[in-house]
Design an enzyme around this catalytic site. Structure first.
Site, PDB file in Angstrom:
ATOM      1  N   HIS A  22      45.907  34.671  40.722  1.00  8.98           N
ATOM      2  CA  HIS A  22      45.124  36.016  40.668  1.00  8.98           C
ATOM      3  C   HIS A  22      45.959  36.751  39.607  1.00  8.98           C
ATOM      4  CE1 HIS A  22      43.077  39.373  42.370  1.00  8.98           C
ATOM      5  NE2 HIS A  22      44.337  40.065  42.042  1.00  8.98           N
ATOM      6  N   GLU A  23      47.550  37.015  39.808  1.00 15.34           N
ATOM      7  CA  GLU A  23      48.169  37.818  38.811  1.00 15.34           C
ATOM      8  C   GLU A  23      48.044  37.302  37.387  1.00 15.34           C
ATOM      9  OE1 GLU A  23      48.870  40.495  39.829  1.00 15.34           O
ATOM     10  OE2 GLU A  23      48.721  40.499  42.034  1.00 15.34           O
ATOM     11  N   HIS A  69      45.226  38.522  35.710  1.00 15.15           N
ATOM     12  CA  HIS A  69      45.356  39.843  35.126  1.00 15.15           C
ATOM     13  C   HIS A  69      45.843  40.004  33.718  1.00 15.15           C
ATOM     14  CE1 HIS A  69      44.058  42.319  38.458  1.00 15.15           C
ATOM     15  NE2 HIS A  69      44.776  42.023  39.217  1.00 15.15           N
ATOM     16  N   GLU A  94      40.017  43.427  39.864  1.00 13.28           N
ATOM     17  CA  GLU A  94      40.446  42.397  40.935  1.00 13.28           C
ATOM     18  C   GLU A  94      39.274  41.526  40.983  1.00 13.28           C
ATOM     19  OE1 GLU A  94      43.214  42.834  43.051  1.00 13.28           O
ATOM     20  OE2 GLU A  94      43.460  43.486  41.322  1.00 13.28           O
ATOM     21  N   ASP A 142      39.993  37.344  40.826  1.00 10.42           N
ATOM     22  CA  ASP A 142      39.495  36.489  42.087  1.00 10.42           C
ATOM     23  C   ASP A 142      38.952  35.284  41.370  1.00 10.42           C
ATOM     24  OD1 ASP A 142      40.741  38.090  43.617  1.00 10.42           O
ATOM     25  OD2 ASP A 142      38.944  39.104  44.446  1.00 10.42           O
TER      26      ASP A 142
END
Length: 491
Positions: A137-138, A141, A203, A207
């Site tokens: 997930h990170e 980003h 987010e 995901d």
């Protein structure tokens, strides 16, 4: 200004400062190499500029947060994280993952591929796939340039306000934390809502692509919705005192359903947890006890009652607690049994050798590490621990040679420079020792301490022209950064 006061504002100011002064990347960037961040409508950072920004960001993370330097933990989280990066849009790029010693359940992505995970989150995960899900997930980003988009969103604000917004997003600030930063910097009240809306969009994208990474890396894609669902249930029970993860990564029913729907497109995959993941959890659990005797009782109770997830990992946690309590014989007994089953496991070898060293058995400690280092010459935990033990055994020349190589391979590792400073001092190289210590402090974000070490190095008699010029250049750059911080503080 006292350095502690500077540290208080470092994270708020770092992004603005990064765009206005030159960070000291291995002491080599000149004052004419300032990045052109470009117009708001264009690309804000080149890859090199983003990397430069990330290095500066990481220095101030170290200055204000308890980043774990344990080479075993650092090695594991980086190998896990970078194995996931290989299945992302940044395949071939080198990311830096680090653990922050805090019970908070949170994680964040910084510029340039710097990704932090709080130990509380690592302990909250119930499988390695869940930990991988958070990292994936990170990673997304970063790969989706969310930080660059954040700067664009803040481009109509002042530089300081925009930097405050980015700092809030990067550090996963809570709504309250974001408001506090905004108030401190005098930003507009609307800034808080802008950050929240922006985060929700990011987010969802993180995901979606994170689940793809999990599948491609052979982890269970269902781990992401499973972790979200457990956090969602915690949301209801925590009330207003939410864990940081729930504040910075809002978990809603629609988000859980969306991630579950995406995961359902892939077949269920049951992946066993690696031994190193289980050992990480055992080590973190052991460290969570203030007193080693409490940890010893905890692990012995688990073993006696059979309430453990993995017996070997529980014995490993016990061995660490025994070592911390100076019960060397019992710790060695535990580790010898573990090494009979897995003789090449890094955690067992390093901990067993450290037990020998602390018990005064220096030759045994070094022999064990040398044998393993010969098998795994690229293992940083083995090589840096061996270097440390060479120093403790009075073999500074061996330590120095090995540490110089490690510094070239991992130029941002603070522990390497600290040991290099000790080795150089033991060999009588006073100026070099202070120079290495200056780099250690600089990477730690301790600018005043770094400056002092450089001044001391310049006072060493007999310096040649080239070393004097290099030290003076380094000192000038550190002083410039200190002056910029003071200037921002006084506004």
């Amino acid at each position: 200004m006292p350095e502690a006061k500077l540290h208080h504002r470092l994270l708020i100011l770092v992004l603005g400062l990064c765009l206005n002064l030159t960070p000291l990347q291995a002491w080599s960037i000149s004052g004419d190499d300032l990045p052109d961040i470009g117009a708001a409508s264009g690309n804000l950072f080149t890859p090199a500029q983003e990397k430069q920004l990330g290095k500066t960001f990481m220095r101030y993370i170290r200055a204000t947060q308890p980043v774990i330097t344990d080479p075993l933990m650092d090695d594991y989280i980086n190998k896990l994280g970078n194995s996931l990066v290989e299945h992302s849009q940044e395949q071939g790029s080198k990311f830096t993952f680090f653990l922050v010693d805090s019970p908070q359940v949170n994680a964040y992505a910084g510029p340039g591929g710097y990704i932090g995970v709080y130990t509380g989150l690592a302990l909250t995960t119930q499988s390695e796939s869940e930990l991988a899900a958070v990292l994936a997930h990170e990673i997304t980003h970063v790969t989706q340039k969310h930080l660059q988009r954040a700067w664009y969103a803040a481009s109509n604000m002042s530089l300081v306000q925009g930097a405050a917004l980015l700092a809030a997003i990067i550090l996963g600030a809570t709504a309250g934390g974001d408001a506090a930063i905004a108030a401190t910097m005098g930003a507009q009240a609307a800034m808080q809502q802008q950050q929240i809306n922006f985060t929700r969009q990011n987010e969802k994208e993180a995901d979606r692509l994170g689940i793809n990474i999990l599948h491609d890396a052979d982890y269970d894609p269902h781990a992401m919705p499973t972790f979200f669902a457990r956090m969602g249930r915690a949301n209801k029970s925590y009330g207003t005192e939410l864990p940081e993860f729930l504040r910075t990564h809002p978990v809603t029913n629609s988000r859980i359903a969306d991630s579950l729907g995406r995961a359902e497109k892939f077949p269920y995959r049951q992946r066993p947890d690696s031994l190193r993941y289980l050992l990480l959890r055992a080590s973190l659990r052991q460290q969570s006890f203030e007193e080693p005797d409490e940890a010893i009782r905890h692990f012995r109770t688990l073993l006696k009652e059979g309430r453990y997830r993995d017996e070997a990992a529980t014995h490993y946690g016990l061995s660490l607690a025994l070592l911390r309590a100076d019960h060397y014989r019992e710790a060695s007994d535990e580790l010898n049994k573990l090494m009979q089953e897995h003789p090449d496991t890094l955690e067992y070898v390093v901990t067993a050798s450290r037990t020998h060293m602390e018990a005064g058995r220096k030759k045994q400690a070094i022999n064990l590490l040398e044998q393993s280092a010969h098998k795994f010459p690229l293992s940083y935990p083995l090589q840096v621990t061996l270097s440390e033990f060479y120093l403790r055994a009075g073999l500074a020349d061996k330590a120095y040679k090995k540490l110089k190589l490690l510094a070239s391979l991992q130029p941002e590792n603070t522990q390497t420079y600290k040991l290099l400073a000790q080795a150089a001092a033991a060999l009588g190289n006073k100026a070099e020792s202070h120079e290495f210590m200056a780099m250690h402090y600089y990477l730690m974000g301790a600018l005043e301490a770094s400056l002092m070490q450089l001044k001391i190095a310049l006072r060493v008699p007999g310096l040649d022209f080239y070393r004097t010029a290099r030290l003076e250049s380094q000192l000038k750059k550190v002083q410039l950064e200190i002056d910029e911080l003071k200037k921002e503080h006084d506004k």
